[in-house]
Design a protein around this motif. Sequence first.
Motif: not given
Length: 279
Positions: A152-157, A200-203, A214-215
Amino acid sequence: MIDRAGLAEFLRRRRESLQPEDVGLPRGSRRRTGGLRREEVASLCHMSADYYARLERERGPHPSVQMITSIAQGLGLCLDERDHLLRLSGHNPPARGAAGEHVSPGLLRILDCLDDSPAEIVTELGETLRQSPLGIALTGDRTRHTGPARSIGYRWFTDPTTRQLYDPDDHPLLTRTFTAGLRHVAALRGPGSRAAQLADHLLGQNDEFREAWNAHEVGVRSVAVKRLVHPEVGALELTCQSLLDPDQSHRLLVFAAVPGSESDEKLQQLSDIAARTCD
């Protein structure tokens, strides 16, 4: 090498030790066998009755790891029993821990008792492994996703429809929460882990995630009351309680509304919708 005799005997013993009520099946008035029927086990394991019967008769093809894993889950085996079943089948058991998707019988039994509550079993990456019927009615079938989108964290973005279920005012905090959670798991599991690969994929593809990452925030927690927006019943406010299985890092999440509240009434509406869908 596969131990066909040992595999067949182990499967028979486990099948005979289970009663229909143990797996949510009706006993019926004409049952003669002491345990489950072969076709009942086959249905629980999502395979043909003929395939399962041949395994018990020391025949048939060499079962794959995926097939044995499905049998272990269908029979409600614990991790030690699952590993034994794999060895009998000529396979090496996988390493235990966060990457495992074998849900413990204890968590499954609890989930099966939660027909009147939205509930789901998730991995540490937020991958849904099981849901209660009311859980599916509330959030949709989250087990249908594949690949990185299982998280779900991946889908969020990456999937705008994921955010539609949550109150817009909570989106900034949820962005920070999912990012901090992924950072924690990536640091815990190390470089090369699935968590690190997701990061890495999301970055590489999402500016919002990159800014949040980055925060370098850790330990960000979402509010205790979840504010959801369901397409049929509207806004709900639900509390979320969790139960941890430390062996597999799985969590059972249970959502509840204040008794007598508007959200409680809407959950009842969802329950009626789920019942009609099943019918």
